[in-house]
Design an enzyme around this catalytic site. Structure first.
Site, mmCIF file in Angstrom:
data_model
loop_
_atom_site.group_PDB
_atom_site.id
_atom_site.type_symbol
_atom_site.label_atom_id
_atom_site.label_comp_id
_atom_site.label_asym_id
_atom_site.label_seq_id
_atom_site.Cartn_x
_atom_site.Cartn_y
_atom_site.Cartn_z
ATOM 1 N N PRO A 1 8.083 37.848 -26.908
ATOM 2 C CA PRO A 1 6.874 38.531 -27.381
ATOM 3 C C PRO A 1 5.658 37.957 -26.670
ATOM 4 O O PRO A 1 5.458 36.738 -26.659
ATOM 5 C CB PRO A 1 6.850 38.196 -28.880
ATOM 6 C CG PRO A 1 7.588 36.909 -28.991
ATOM 7 C CD PRO A 1 8.628 36.914 -27.911
ATOM 8 N N CYS B 1 2.906 30.048 -30.766
ATOM 9 C CA CYS B 1 1.724 30.413 -29.989
ATOM 10 C C CYS B 1 0.722 29.262 -29.992
ATOM 11 O O CYS B 1 0.303 28.797 -31.057
ATOM 12 C CB CYS B 1 1.075 31.670 -30.556
ATOM 13 S SG CYS B 1 -0.350 32.215 -29.573
ATOM 14 N N LYS C 1 10.685 31.688 -33.466
ATOM 15 C CA LYS C 1 10.326 31.205 -32.127
ATOM 16 C C LYS C 1 9.367 30.038 -32.299
ATOM 17 O O LYS C 1 8.367 30.145 -33.011
ATOM 18 C CB LYS C 1 9.633 32.330 -31.333
ATOM 19 C CG LYS C 1 9.033 31.844 -29.997
ATOM 20 C CD LYS C 1 9.861 32.282 -28.824
ATOM 21 C CE LYS C 1 9.381 31.637 -27.524
ATOM 22 N NZ LYS C 1 8.076 32.069 -27.077
ATOM 23 N N GLY D 1 11.241 29.158 -21.212
ATOM 24 C CA GLY D 1 10.309 28.348 -20.446
ATOM 25 C C GLY D 1 10.721 28.163 -19.007
ATOM 26 O O GLY D 1 11.787 27.619 -18.711
#
Length: 345
Positions: A18, A102, A141, A205
């Site tokens: 996302p 985030c 996440k 990542g």
């Protein structure tokens, strides 16, 4: 076979991360076409859903061709997260994902996203509230920890699994790192190899090529890989990884005709979903990444970001396809947007 609840994803699924201002339905459509096995919406504020904010509600839009698809929510209040989970549940996604990763200040300052990494007890309570409030599988996440002094992902994984989540995606950086430096997958591997962990663990990542994806698959033993920025302007990366896993050989790079056709589809989906004015305007951010590596492309890019009708843009794309017929650019780097955009949430 990797499963999230009853959702079957194949032997080694590739997930589209996302990304704020990126992972909308038009972008997801071209990633689905090119091999993404599971995709997520842009992250959605639980408070925004409760307030009935137009932007938050629009992010709930999902389409049958996307399935399986998850809707990702974030927030720092248990009651708000529980209520937003019920709102999401009513839209019938395949799963609900919680964002605890985030790193941007505007999210963290509200005690949400990666900000929750400073309070694991709160993270557990928020997750449990969502699990109780939806009939869908819940996934999470997150990141390795808040900073190098609090690398608590092993504890986090065990405690979140105990709440009833069905999968965990881990970005191999701390919040303090933001997107700088290199992602450390060694801690992701520790989580995966923990005998207590029974749910799928997905690594995220720095994956920007088929070779690296296969190397990390073999080295770290994760159940699948989540790809974010490397897919911006290059959705072919999913099928390229699958081809390399299956054959040990590189897939042919997309031709300029294939590239311009994907740009065209992305554009048409954008206009269809957002309307012509907004759809064309918001598509402009993507042209640079789609056309990166082509010599003297600036003149065409300048046209694309100034034109105001689909017909004019299609004409320029046709001209680009002719001009660069047969040209294959050198290996691209991970895409970037201005600060704040394209956050791999």
């Amino acid at each position: 076979m990797v499963r999230i609840g009853q959702i079957e994803l194949g032997d080694f699924p590739l997930l589209l991360a996302p990304m704020e201002d990126v992972s909308d339905p038009p972008f997801r459509a071209v990633c689905k076409d090119n091999g993404a096995d599971l995709m997520y919406t842009e992250f959605i504020s639980s408070e925004g859903l409760i307030r009935d904010a137009i932007k938050s509600r629009q992010k709930l839009d999902i389409f049958e061709y996307e399935r399986p698809v998850g809707i990702q929510i974030f927030g720092g209040d248990e009651e708000a997260m529980a209520l937003s989970a019920r709102i999401v549940d009513a839209t019938n996604p395949d799963l609900v994902d919680i964002n605890f990763g985030c790193p941007v200040k505007k999210v963290v300052s509200k005690g949400a996203g990666a900000g929750v990494l400073k309070d694991i007890d709160l993270m557990v309570r928020l997750t449990a509230a969502v699990v109780r409030s939806t009939s869908k599988p819940v996934t999470v996440k997150t990141r390795l920890g808040w900073d190098e002094s609090s690398l608590n992902i092993e504890e986090v994984a065990e405690r979140l699994q105990d709440t009833g989540i069905k999968a965990l995606s881990i970005h191999g950086r701390t919040r303090a790192q933001m997107y700088k430096g290199h992602a450390d997958w060694s801690l992701i591997a520790k989580v995966k190899n923990n005998p207590r962990i029974q749910i799928p663990i997905f690594g995220n990542g720095d994956i920007d090529s088929a070779e690296k994806a296969v190397a990390y698959k073999n080295r770290y033993g994760v159940d699948g890989i989540m790809i974010g920025r490397a897919a911006i302007g290059y959705p072919w990366i999913f099928n390229e990884i699958k081809h390399f896993i299956a054959t040990g050989e590189h897939a042919a790079a997309p031709t300029i005709q294939q590239r311009t056709e994907v740009i065209r589809k992305h554009l048409l989906k954008s206009v269809e979903w957002k309307g012509e004015v907004v759809g064309i305007l918001e598509m402009r951010r993507h042209y640079t990444n789609y056309l990166k590596g082509f010599p003297h492309i600036k003149e065409f890019r300048n046209q694309l970001v100034n034109l105001k009708t689909v017909e004019e843009i299609e004409a320029v794309l046709a001209e680009i396809a002719i001009r660069y017929n047969g040209f294959i650019p050198e290996k691209r780097t991970i895409a970037s947007f201005p600060e704040g955009d394209g956050c791999a949430c």
